[in-house]
Scaffold this active site. Structure first.
Site, PDB file in Angstrom:
ATOM      1  N   HIS A 540       0.796  -1.227   0.000  1.00  0.00           N
ATOM      2  CA  HIS A 540       0.000   0.000   0.000  1.00  0.00           C
ATOM      3  C   HIS A 540       0.832   1.282   0.000  1.00  0.00           C
ATOM      4  O   HIS A 540       0.466   2.240   0.665  1.00  0.00           O
ATOM      5  CB  HIS A 540      -0.922   0.025   1.225  1.00  0.00           C
ATOM      6  CG  HIS A 540      -2.009  -1.001   1.201  1.00  0.00           C
ATOM      7  ND1 HIS A 540      -2.896  -1.177   2.248  1.00  0.00           N
ATOM      8  CD2 HIS A 540      -2.373  -1.900   0.253  1.00  0.00           C
ATOM      9  CE1 HIS A 540      -3.743  -2.148   1.946  1.00  0.00           C
ATOM     10  NE2 HIS A 540      -3.448  -2.608   0.746  1.00  0.00           N
ATOM     11  N   HIS A 583      -7.695  -0.150   2.745  1.00  0.00           N
ATOM     12  CA  HIS A 583      -6.895  -0.428   1.547  1.00  0.00           C
ATOM     13  C   HIS A 583      -7.062   0.752   0.581  1.00  0.00           C
ATOM     14  O   HIS A 583      -8.143   1.342   0.504  1.00  0.00           O
ATOM     15  CB  HIS A 583      -7.361  -1.718   0.881  1.00  0.00           C
ATOM     16  CG  HIS A 583      -7.076  -2.935   1.707  1.00  0.00           C
ATOM     17  ND1 HIS A 583      -6.325  -3.997   1.254  1.00  0.00           N
ATOM     18  CD2 HIS A 583      -7.433  -3.253   2.971  1.00  0.00           C
ATOM     19  CE1 HIS A 583      -6.239  -4.911   2.196  1.00  0.00           C
ATOM     20  NE2 HIS A 583      -6.909  -4.487   3.256  1.00  0.00           N
TER      21      HIS A 583
HETATM   22  C1  FAD Z   1       0.012  -7.379  -5.012  1.00  0.00           C
HETATM   23  C2  FAD Z   1      -0.797  -6.182  -4.630  1.00  0.00           C
HETATM   24  C3  FAD Z   1      -1.995  -6.348  -3.939  1.00  0.00           C
HETATM   25  C4  FAD Z   1      -2.748  -5.244  -3.577  1.00  0.00           C
HETATM   26  N1  FAD Z   1      -3.979  -5.440  -3.035  1.00  0.00           N
HETATM   27  C5  FAD Z   1      -4.801  -4.374  -2.866  1.00  0.00           C
HETATM   28  C6  FAD Z   1      -6.152  -4.555  -2.517  1.00  0.00           C
HETATM   29  O1  FAD Z   1      -6.644  -5.678  -2.400  1.00  0.00           O
HETATM   30  N2  FAD Z   1      -6.919  -3.439  -2.318  1.00  0.00           N
HETATM   31  C7  FAD Z   1      -6.406  -2.176  -2.456  1.00  0.00           C
HETATM   32  O2  FAD Z   1      -7.130  -1.204  -2.213  1.00  0.00           O
HETATM   33  N3  FAD Z   1      -5.138  -1.988  -2.825  1.00  0.00           N
HETATM   34  C8  FAD Z   1      -4.341  -3.056  -3.063  1.00  0.00           C
HETATM   35  N4  FAD Z   1      -3.074  -2.859  -3.511  1.00  0.00           N
HETATM   36  C9  FAD Z   1      -2.616  -1.472  -3.713  1.00  0.00           C
HETATM   37  C10 FAD Z   1      -3.255  -0.803  -4.910  1.00  0.00           C
HETATM   38  O3  FAD Z   1      -3.441  -1.722  -5.960  1.00  0.00           O
HETATM   39  C11 FAD Z   1      -2.354   0.353  -5.351  1.00  0.00           C
HETATM   40  O4  FAD Z   1      -2.225   1.240  -4.251  1.00  0.00           O
HETATM   41  C12 FAD Z   1      -2.923   1.143  -6.514  1.00  0.00           C
HETATM   42  O5  FAD Z   1      -3.306   0.297  -7.564  1.00  0.00           O
HETATM   43  C13 FAD Z   1      -1.878   2.136  -6.996  1.00  0.00           C
HETATM   44  O6  FAD Z   1      -2.397   2.941  -8.030  1.00  0.00           O
HETATM   45  P1  FAD Z   1      -1.469   3.973  -8.795  1.00  0.00           P
HETATM   46  O7  FAD Z   1      -2.279   4.576  -9.864  1.00  0.00           O
HETATM   47  O8  FAD Z   1      -0.835   4.868  -7.793  1.00  0.00           O
HETATM   48  O9  FAD Z   1      -0.263   3.107  -9.375  1.00  0.00           O
HETATM   49  P2  FAD Z   1      -0.287   1.825 -10.334  1.00  0.00           P
HETATM   50  O10 FAD Z   1      -1.645   1.280 -10.488  1.00  0.00           O
HETATM   51  O11 FAD Z   1       0.765   0.916  -9.833  1.00  0.00           O
HETATM   52  O12 FAD Z   1       0.118   2.421 -11.739  1.00  0.00           O
HETATM   53  C14 FAD Z   1       1.395   2.913 -12.069  1.00  0.00           C
HETATM   54  C15 FAD Z   1       1.659   2.561 -13.522  1.00  0.00           C
HETATM   55  O13 FAD Z   1       2.768   3.322 -13.984  1.00  0.00           O
HETATM   56  C16 FAD Z   1       3.621   2.485 -14.724  1.00  0.00           C
HETATM   57  N5  FAD Z   1       4.964   3.082 -14.683  1.00  0.00           N
HETATM   58  C17 FAD Z   1       5.800   3.172 -13.639  1.00  0.00           C
HETATM   59  N6  FAD Z   1       6.936   3.785 -13.980  1.00  0.00           N
HETATM   60  C18 FAD Z   1       6.811   4.104 -15.285  1.00  0.00           C
HETATM   61  C19 FAD Z   1       7.655   4.755 -16.222  1.00  0.00           C
HETATM   62  N7  FAD Z   1       8.871   5.196 -15.889  1.00  0.00           N
HETATM   63  N8  FAD Z   1       7.207   4.932 -17.485  1.00  0.00           N
HETATM   64  C20 FAD Z   1       5.977   4.484 -17.853  1.00  0.00           C
HETATM   65  N9  FAD Z   1       5.145   3.845 -17.010  1.00  0.00           N
HETATM   66  C21 FAD Z   1       5.561   3.672 -15.746  1.00  0.00           C
HETATM   67  C22 FAD Z   1       3.507   1.148 -14.036  1.00  0.00           C
HETATM   68  O14 FAD Z   1       3.938   0.089 -14.861  1.00  0.00           O
HETATM   69  C23 FAD Z   1       2.019   1.099 -13.721  1.00  0.00           C
HETATM   70  O15 FAD Z   1       1.252   0.565 -14.765  1.00  0.00           O
HETATM   71  C24 FAD Z   1      -2.290  -3.939  -3.886  1.00  0.00           C
HETATM   72  C25 FAD Z   1      -1.099  -3.770  -4.590  1.00  0.00           C
HETATM   73  C26 FAD Z   1      -0.369  -4.869  -4.993  1.00  0.00           C
HETATM   74  C27 FAD Z   1       0.871  -4.664  -5.790  1.00  0.00           C
END
Ligand code: FAD
Ligand code: NAG
Ligand code: NAG
Ligand code: NAG
Ligand code: NAG
Ligand code: NAG
Ligand code: NAG
Ligand code: NAG
Length: 605
Positions: A540, A583
């Protein structure tokens, strides 16, 4: 080589059929867009889909990871396969942490989605918005009432659509319809199948209603108590920001281009606007040594690369702590020392219990003891999208507070208020653990313990100016005694739950690792030993590019625009200065919906 091979394969598969999905930067028809979104993850796809609702707005999304429809994509679709989709899969960044001093110097795996949909494609589907207090405090810290609970409700509802559980059962006593959206993109339901634990969990909430009250719907803003777990799935499959937001936009709109298997390597300063540097161009590349390409954003670059990726890109662009960056030979462009600091993540530790061998848990599938069981479940899922694979692994989750008079709180209460949680418990009808060697036979139930409002803070720092080198990830678990004390309390609390009458004759014994903890004579030292040995991250991370109303503090302002710069906004987990005590993903979707509205308003689109 393997990487190159896959590139060619994907090109052949999707290059022409999906039109605006590219995996080669040289193939794009245009180098200039209105907006460039970095990261097709949870938040990024919300921004891309909402902005392209206006056909005159052209958007490019750049994603480092792979498509979610190719090799092994079934692992992304099957709700029970979250663990297969994430850690060390083709859809993961395969990060690890620094040795954690609070955990016997263990190095932890640190999953992050590397695929369309980002971590929403690989997470464990749990959908929890947070408490009213959590958002009201967020609004105060950010200095913008639009983050308050009363305003966020409309964005929470806008993002989701309640659907009914896949097994067709009546779910009217499992959630509260008025709390939920009915036509948003993300599909949401309680578990696809009932489990052998359900009636026992419910009976325990009645017998021990003081400590474990039943809560019909934790997404009402009132999170405390035990309720049916809500998960991002519908029609028996995972609903991700790709399946719900990006793919529908991609297949129906001409103004959206998506470039996968391509990393943003840095933001390029293109001039000065109102006395601050403007970053109007994005540099991208596919490998350390491959050719670099640049794309221009007429209006803005929106960084949605997540809590690890976004600070990394900022620092690679010279935005961060100037002395730290100069050590790596990176020239400072904007001095913002808080970039990469304030990492908040949550520690989780599990416990397992042995139940009779004739109990219908999910173990025959997950422990691999009975290959025929998995084959049958896969056949059922493939044909009918029903059965055990439509379970997200758990049917109940609970959020709790330590008592007000507890010595744990004597130095103050870090939660947002009396409606927010100190810890979480959730229960699984299977052996669940990623830090223990699983047994190869038997039947088990498990529960997890999570510190939901930790006070430890970690960091993301660069190890190299090479954008293809992993940054240094230090969640700094159990840096504070408070965090450790809450975890001990959570474990003791879960023991009271599992020792209640409804579990008599069902729970036969603790799993051997947990036996010293569950013993009647166990000491807090026994509990701490267990915690240090088996704790991991619950994945998280937030807070690495925080929003702050204070001048000279934080990385973005209340509109999520990078301070002391022009042309960059950050929309993802990194902007949360504190984490709602649940979460995070539902809150990230909600904030992304709010941010999309803010952007539309700013440009009258
Ligand atoms: C295994 C796991 C289980 C989880 N379980 C839960 C759950 O059950 N419930 C919950 O609420 N949360 C859960 N989480 C947390 C939640 O999924 C994340 O907090 C949330 O999805 C993050 O969203 P975001 O948009 O910040 O980043 P992300 O969804 O991670 O998106 C970031 C994106 O940017 C891309 N990226 C990164 N660097 C670069 C770059 N330099 N150039 C181009 N692209 C790039 C990545 O590949 C990715 O696709 C979990 C996370 C994981 C990993
Ligand atoms: C890109 O340009 C080529 C050649 O000009 C054209 O055939 C193709 O349809 C264009 N693709 C898109 C998605 O506009
Ligand atoms: C992570 O490891 C898996 C399995 O080896 C691999 O397929 C994937 O490409 C790796 N991810 C990255 C970002 O290299
Ligand atoms: C799919 O559902 C039908 C109708 O209930 C049932 O007859 C069939 O056996 C199921 N298929 C599988 C593979 O489970
Ligand atoms: C807290 O209050 C409860 C109930 O009033 C009491 O039983 C308990 O002993 C108190 N604990 C402490 C640490 O004072
Ligand atoms: C369950 O079966 C396994 C394998 O046969 C056996 O080792 C174990 O003792 C059994 N457990 C119980 C509780 O009977
Ligand atoms: C930093 O990079 C060096 C050289 O590649 C490597 O040996 C080291 O383990 C990395 N440090 C961390 C903390 O990841
Ligand atoms: C607790 O009891 C068990 C046997 O019931 C014993 O083996 C163990 O040493 C005891 N632990 C402590 C801390 O007294």
């Amino acid at each position: 080589m393997a990487h190159l091979h896959r590139t060619i394969l994907l090109c052949a598969l999707f290059g022409s059929t999906l039109g605006a999905l590219y995996n080669d930067p040289s193939k794009l028809n245009s180098t200039t867009y209105d907006f460039i979104v970095v990261g097709a993850g949870t938040a990024g796809n919300v921004i891309a889909a909402r902005l392209t609702e206006n056909p005159s707005v052209r958007v490019l999304v750049v994603e480092a990871g792979v498509s979610d429809t190719g090799y092994r994509s079934q692992d992304l679709q099957i709700p029970l396969f979250g663990p297969r989709a994430s850690i060390n899969s083709p859809f993961d960044w395969n990060y690890t942490t620094t040795p954690q001093k609070g955990l016997n110097n263990r190095v932890l795996t640190y999953a992050r989605g590397y695929v369309l949909g980002g971590s929403s494609s690989t997470n464990y589907l749990t959908w929890t918005r947070g408490s009213r207090d959590d958002y009201d405090r967020l609004a105060k810290v950010i200095g913008d009432n639009s983050y308050s609970w009363n305003n966020m409700i409309k964005y929470f509802k806008k993002s989701e659509q309640w659907v009914h559980p896949r097994d067709g059962r009546d779910d009217s006593d499992e959630y509260s319809p008025d709390v939920h959206g009915t036509n948003g993109p993300i599909l949401l339901s309680t578990g696809g199948v009932r489990t052998v634990m359900d009636t026992r969990v419910l009976a325990t909430t009645e017998q021990l209603s003081e400590e474990f009250p039943f809560n019909l719907d934790a997404n009402s803003g009132d999170i405390l108590g035990v309720g049916w777990l809500q998960s991002t799935m519908g029609d028996g499959s995972r609903s991700s920001s790709s399946t719900a937001y990006l793919r529908p936009a991609l297949s129906s709109r001409k103004n959206l281009d998506v470039l996968i298997q391509t990393r943003a390597t840095k933001l390029i300063k293109t001039g000065t606007l109102k006395g601050v540097p403007r970053f109007g161009r994005l540099e991208v590349g596919q490998t350390t040594s491959s050719r670099r390409f640049t794309f221009t954003a007429r209006k803005e670059i929106v960084l949605s690369a997540g809590a690890v990726g976004s600070p990394q890109i900022l620092m690679l662009s010279g935005i961060g702590d100037a002395p730290d960056l100069s050590k790596l030979g990176i020239k400072s462009t904007v001095s913002l020392p808080d970039v990469g600091k304030n990492l908040i993540d949550r520690p989780v530790v599990g416990a397992q219990y042995i139940v009779p061998n004739d109990t219908a848990t999910i173990d025959p599938i997950t422990l691999g003891e009975d290959p025929a069981a998995l084959t049958a479940a896969l056949a059922e899922w493939t044909t009918n999208k029903t059965g055990l694979l439509t379970s997200a692994g758990s049917n109940f989750i609970g959020f709790f507070r330590v008592p007000d008079n507890s010595t744990i709180l004597k130095k103050g209460d870090p939660t947002a208020g009396p409606g927010s949680s100190h810890y979480e418990l959730a229960w699984q009808a299977a052996f669940a653990s990623s830090t223990q060697t699983p047994p190869n036979s038997g039947r088990y139930i498990s529960n997890i313990h999570v510190v939901t409002t930790p006070t430890s803070r970690g960091s993301i720092t660069l190890n190299s100016s090479n954008p293809f080198t992993a940054p240094i990830i230090d969640p700094n678990f159990f840096d504070t005694n408070y965090d450790l004390s809450v975890m001990v309390y959570a474990i003791r609390s879960a023991q009271r739950f599992i020792k209640a009458q409804p579990w008599n004759g069902f729970v036969l014994a603790p799993y051997p690792d947990f036996a010293p903890v569950l013993a009647d004579n166990s000491t807090d030292a026994d509990v701490v030993t267990y915690i240090q040995k088996f704790t991991r991250t619950i994945h998280h991370p937030v807070g690495t590019a925080i929003a702050s109303k204070e001048k000279g503090k934080g990385v973005v302002d209340s509109n999520l625009l990078v301070k002391k710069a022009s042309g960059i906004r950050i929309v993802d987990a990194s902007v949360f200065p504190i984490s709602p005590s649940v979460h995070p993903v539902a809150g990230i979707y909600g904030v992304a919906e709010l941010a999309a509205d803010k952007i539309k308003k700013a440009y009258h689109i």
